[in-house]
Design a protein around this motif. Sequence first.
Motif, PDB file in Angstrom:
ATOM      1  N   GLU A  54       0.858  -1.180   0.000  1.00 54.12           N
ATOM      2  CA  GLU A  54       0.000   0.000   0.000  1.00 54.12           C
ATOM      3  C   GLU A  54       0.896   1.231   0.000  1.00 54.12           C
ATOM      4  OE1 GLU A  54      -2.808   2.354   3.095  1.00 54.12           O
ATOM      5  OE2 GLU A  54      -3.323   0.243   2.790  1.00 54.12           O
ATOM      6  N   HIS A  60      -2.253   5.061   0.431  1.00 52.99           N
ATOM      7  CA  HIS A  60      -3.626   4.551   0.493  1.00 52.99           C
ATOM      8  C   HIS A  60      -4.103   3.942  -0.827  1.00 52.99           C
ATOM      9  CE1 HIS A  60      -4.715   5.642   4.583  1.00 52.99           C
ATOM     10  NE2 HIS A  60      -3.962   6.707   4.394  1.00 52.99           N
ATOM     11  N   TYR A  79       0.109  -5.569   1.772  1.00 53.12           N
ATOM     12  CA  TYR A  79       0.889  -5.376   2.995  1.00 53.12           C
ATOM     13  C   TYR A  79       1.235  -3.905   3.152  1.00 53.12           C
ATOM     14  CZ  TYR A  79       4.741  -5.517  -0.386  1.00 53.12           C
ATOM     15  OH  TYR A  79       5.554  -5.282  -1.467  1.00 53.12           O
ATOM     16  N   GLY A  80       1.494  -3.546   4.380  1.00 55.77           N
ATOM     17  CA  GLY A  80       1.873  -2.170   4.683  1.00 55.77           C
ATOM     18  C   GLY A  80       1.895  -1.956   6.178  1.00 55.77           C
ATOM     19  N   VAL A  81       2.178  -0.743   6.574  1.00 58.29           N
ATOM     20  CA  VAL A  81       2.250  -0.408   7.996  1.00 58.29           C
ATOM     21  C   VAL A  81       0.937  -0.765   8.685  1.00 58.29           C
ATOM     22  CG1 VAL A  81       2.522   1.475   9.653  1.00 58.29           C
ATOM     23  CG2 VAL A  81       3.975   1.384   7.614  1.00 58.29           C
ATOM     24  N   GLN A  82      -0.197  -0.478   8.032  1.00 61.06           N
ATOM     25  CA  GLN A  82      -1.511  -0.766   8.608  1.00 61.06           C
ATOM     26  C   GLN A  82      -2.185  -1.987   7.976  1.00 61.06           C
ATOM     27  OE1 GLN A  82      -2.519   0.809  11.320  1.00 61.06           O
ATOM     28  NE2 GLN A  82      -0.658   2.042  11.230  1.00 61.06           N
ATOM     29  N   GLY A  83      -1.493  -2.713   7.137  1.00 61.79           N
ATOM     30  CA  GLY A  83      -2.055  -3.948   6.591  1.00 61.79           C
ATOM     31  C   GLY A  83      -2.462  -3.893   5.132  1.00 61.79           C
ATOM     32  N   HIS A  86      -4.983  -2.490   3.541  1.00 66.46           N
ATOM     33  CA  HIS A  86      -6.405  -2.640   3.217  1.00 66.46           C
ATOM     34  C   HIS A  86      -6.916  -1.615   2.207  1.00 66.46           C
ATOM     35  CE1 HIS A  86      -6.755  -5.832   6.116  1.00 66.46           C
ATOM     36  NE2 HIS A  86      -6.096  -5.079   6.983  1.00 66.46           N
ATOM     37  N   GLY A 144      -4.566  -8.967   4.361  1.00 63.93           N
ATOM     38  CA  GLY A 144      -3.907  -7.698   4.667  1.00 63.93           C
ATOM     39  C   GLY A 144      -2.849  -7.951   5.718  1.00 63.93           C
ATOM     40  N   ARG A 147       0.009  -6.768   8.134  1.00 60.71           N
ATOM     41  CA  ARG A 147       0.515  -5.585   8.849  1.00 60.71           C
ATOM     42  C   ARG A 147       2.015  -5.753   9.124  1.00 60.71           C
ATOM     43  NH1 ARG A 147      -2.203  -1.833  12.270  1.00 60.71           N
ATOM     44  NH2 ARG A 147      -4.071  -3.103  11.996  1.00 60.71           N
ATOM     45  N   ALA A 148       2.809  -4.819   8.606  1.00 62.39           N
ATOM     46  CA  ALA A 148       4.260  -4.759   8.844  1.00 62.39           C
ATOM     47  C   ALA A 148       4.934  -6.127   8.721  1.00 62.39           C
ATOM     48  CB  ALA A 148       4.531  -4.149  10.218  1.00 62.39           C
TER      49      ALA A 148
END
Length: 195
Positions: free
Chosen positions: A87, A90, A117-121, A123, A146, A148-149
């Motif tokens: 991500e 956003h 995937y990303g810092v917040q998942g 989504h 999703g 997260r990290a």
Amino acid sequence: MSGPTEHHSPPTDVRIAVISGSVRTERMGPTIAGWVVAALDDATVDLIDVADVTLPDDSLLWPGGGPRSEVADRIAAADGFVFVTPEYNHSYPAALKRLIDWHYAEWRLKPATVVAYGVQGGHAAIEHLRGVLAELGVVATRRTMGLRAPWQFLDDQDRYAPDPEVSQGLVATLAELRWWAQLLAEARRDRPLPV
């Protein structure tokens, strides 16, 4: 009196293209894609890394077509897709959008799931990608992943090694994708959608 009904069994072997959507130098995409590929042990898998794909110049692209890309046949041969994407701001990366936009018929009436995937998942990337896939006639699965990290869950060989419930979630997600892939392959063969 009618004769016996002929039943076609779904293909036992499905071909899944796993598309790694990041081109950054320091990226988790290949690591996560490798985790997904390892879980697809009962399918034929084609790993397409967007970083390794050279697409024609965008000035040659027109709605629904353009020159054939170097991966068009690989995408067309797939029965289903797993999009592995980070991500960014956003959404999902521009390089992945270019790959998607350079193809049209190759995606149609096939299923896809997203592992983001990303810092917040990741989504937001999942939701943005779903809208694009729907426009292309892709059946997006209900289940997605999703993460997260994920860089916090690497083993001593830099492989993604999440908690067991995350791996179980991937198994369920891929099982749904395989079900749709078999069903839609049969439908494309036996009941093609009228143009």
